[in-house]
Design a protein around this motif. Sequence first.
Motif, mmCIF file in Angstrom:
data_model
loop_
_atom_site.group_PDB
_atom_site.id
_atom_site.type_symbol
_atom_site.label_atom_id
_atom_site.label_comp_id
_atom_site.label_asym_id
_atom_site.label_seq_id
_atom_site.Cartn_x
_atom_site.Cartn_y
_atom_site.Cartn_z
ATOM 1 N N ALA A 211 0.833 -1.211 0.000
ATOM 2 C CA ALA A 211 0.000 0.000 0.000
ATOM 3 C C ALA A 211 0.861 1.252 0.000
ATOM 4 O O ALA A 211 0.564 2.237 -0.695
ATOM 5 C CB ALA A 211 -0.926 -0.005 1.221
ATOM 6 N N THR A 212 1.947 1.246 0.762
ATOM 7 C CA THR A 212 2.853 2.392 0.811
ATOM 8 C C THR A 212 3.487 2.640 -0.550
ATOM 9 O O THR A 212 3.559 3.782 -1.026
ATOM 10 C CB THR A 212 3.955 2.148 1.859
ATOM 11 N N THR A 213 3.947 1.581 -1.191
ATOM 12 C CA THR A 213 4.597 1.698 -2.499
ATOM 13 C C THR A 213 3.630 2.227 -3.556
ATOM 14 O O THR A 213 3.990 3.104 -4.358
ATOM 15 C CB THR A 213 5.162 0.333 -2.927
ATOM 16 N N CYS A 214 2.409 1.728 -3.567
ATOM 17 C CA CYS A 214 1.417 2.185 -4.549
ATOM 18 C C CYS A 214 1.081 3.666 -4.351
ATOM 19 O O CYS A 214 0.922 4.406 -5.330
ATOM 20 C CB CYS A 214 0.154 1.338 -4.449
ATOM 21 N N ALA A 215 0.972 4.102 -3.102
ATOM 22 C CA ALA A 215 0.709 5.515 -2.842
ATOM 23 C C ALA A 215 1.839 6.380 -3.383
ATOM 24 O O ALA A 215 1.607 7.441 -3.974
ATOM 25 C CB ALA A 215 0.522 5.751 -1.345
ATOM 26 N N ALA A 216 3.070 5.939 -3.178
ATOM 27 C CA ALA A 216 4.231 6.707 -3.647
ATOM 28 C C ALA A 216 4.267 6.786 -5.169
ATOM 29 O O ALA A 216 4.650 7.819 -5.745
ATOM 30 C CB ALA A 216 5.516 6.075 -3.119
ATOM 31 N N LEU A 217 3.865 5.735 -5.848
ATOM 32 C CA LEU A 217 3.987 5.678 -7.306
ATOM 33 C C LEU A 217 2.812 6.306 -8.048
ATOM 34 O O LEU A 217 2.997 6.860 -9.145
ATOM 35 C CB LEU A 217 4.141 4.217 -7.757
ATOM 36 N N PHE A 218 1.611 6.254 -7.482
ATOM 37 C CA PHE A 218 0.427 6.563 -8.277
ATOM 38 C C PHE A 218 -0.463 7.682 -7.743
ATOM 39 O O PHE A 218 -1.409 8.080 -8.430
ATOM 40 C CB PHE A 218 -0.423 5.296 -8.437
ATOM 41 N N MET A 219 -0.206 8.209 -6.555
ATOM 42 C CA MET A 219 -1.069 9.253 -6.013
ATOM 43 C C MET A 219 -0.456 10.642 -6.200
ATOM 44 O O MET A 219 0.712 10.776 -6.562
ATOM 45 C CB MET A 219 -1.380 8.987 -4.539
#
Length: 464
Positions: A211-219
Amino acid sequence: MTTGTGTTAVRRGGRWIQEWDPEDEAFWERTGHRTANRNLLFSVLSEHIGFSIWSLWSVMVLFMGPAYHVDPAGKFFLVAMPTLVGAFVRIPYTFAVARYGGRNWTIVSALLLLLPTGAAFLVMEPGTSYTTFMLVGALTGLGGGNFASSMTNINAFFPLRRKGWALGLNAGGGNIGVPVIQLVTLAVISAAGAGHPRIVLGIYIPLVVVATTCAALFMDNLAPMRADTGAFREVVREKHTWVMSALYVGTFGSFIGFSFAFGLVLQNQFGRTPLQAAQLTFVGPLLGSLIRPVGGLLADRWGGARITFGNFVAMAAAAGVVLYASSVKSLAVFLVGFVGLFVFSGLGNGSTYKMIPGIFQARARSRSLAEGLSAEQEAAWSRRLSGAAIGVIGAVGALGGLFINLAFRESFLTAKSGSPAFLSFLAAYAVCFVLTWAVYLRRPGRAPAAAAEAADPARALAQV
């Protein structure tokens, strides 16, 4: 929090969007909706994991057999602790979005979830003191804060006409983290028995990293959002903030409180084993989570106040069914009534959250008529106060989960049954539907409709 268009100072570094005006239909159709929907998707993922961690001890107690030396009252108090902490951290989490950016705070808040999961992994074994369990349980309250920051962030991305659906989907996707961790627990208990709680924690620690990685990449961060403590001061003076807080105690407080307590109630009221309880606990939270966006959608179509009013009537009826089933010791009828409470609490979660931006849009319109504000100033004031109100109302509403668990604790201590607690819930829902009618649906006496709306535009919310 404030949001505007092009007049705000530039904020650089990371993924900052410098201009954002979702009420401009051309902007929304051109680029706004794609960006908003992408942020919504990954906001749901992070909030989903946050809810799972927040409700962690509702499933950990199912693993706590006689060797742990924690009685039923102690377990109810243990699952209440995360609710209390989660309610209080929602206020700073709300303002952190504007201070640090929605994307940036999502990364930080997701990483913080490693604290409660890692701590629980270390202490979850017989011989650990009850005080230690309480302290680690308190850490899981951080997961409850994720909801407030996520909802505040998504509220800024979407236009008013889409907020009911967007906020309902965001919250529902987060809420579904409760039944998902319960299903994971069911699988673990079925496969490995009730002696291996660390397997559940071992599954969720890497999911926090995802979840942390996805937030960093896509938000993205919205540069026009600004931390605004003045908005907080204004919103706590608004009577509708406290009316909506009371209604949200009835809907979301019920959902989270019942989600945390359901397994313990089944064990203590009907003598279910941990496996038997785990086979049933996920059903209600799952249905309540899935229907939350429907509550927002119905509110978009028919008006939040109307849906909320009817919903509380239904919740009172469901509480009556549960009270009857408790008195005659019918598990089948009890499950029907309790699942009904989950479904209607989820539906009401969506409709009440739709009401919040609608209330402050109506208040902004009234202020615009009185002070001659421009359309842009009116929209900015509405977004500013509705963002702050979401944090306050979300925090107060979460305390309802604490009240639910304390009511069950006292009920089982004194009466050895949940019946007194269910009776108190029925009375509370009756107060909520009367309050909804009196403040938002009742016709304003003899005054002409236009004059009444100008004096208190929130009376028109049945049409919003």
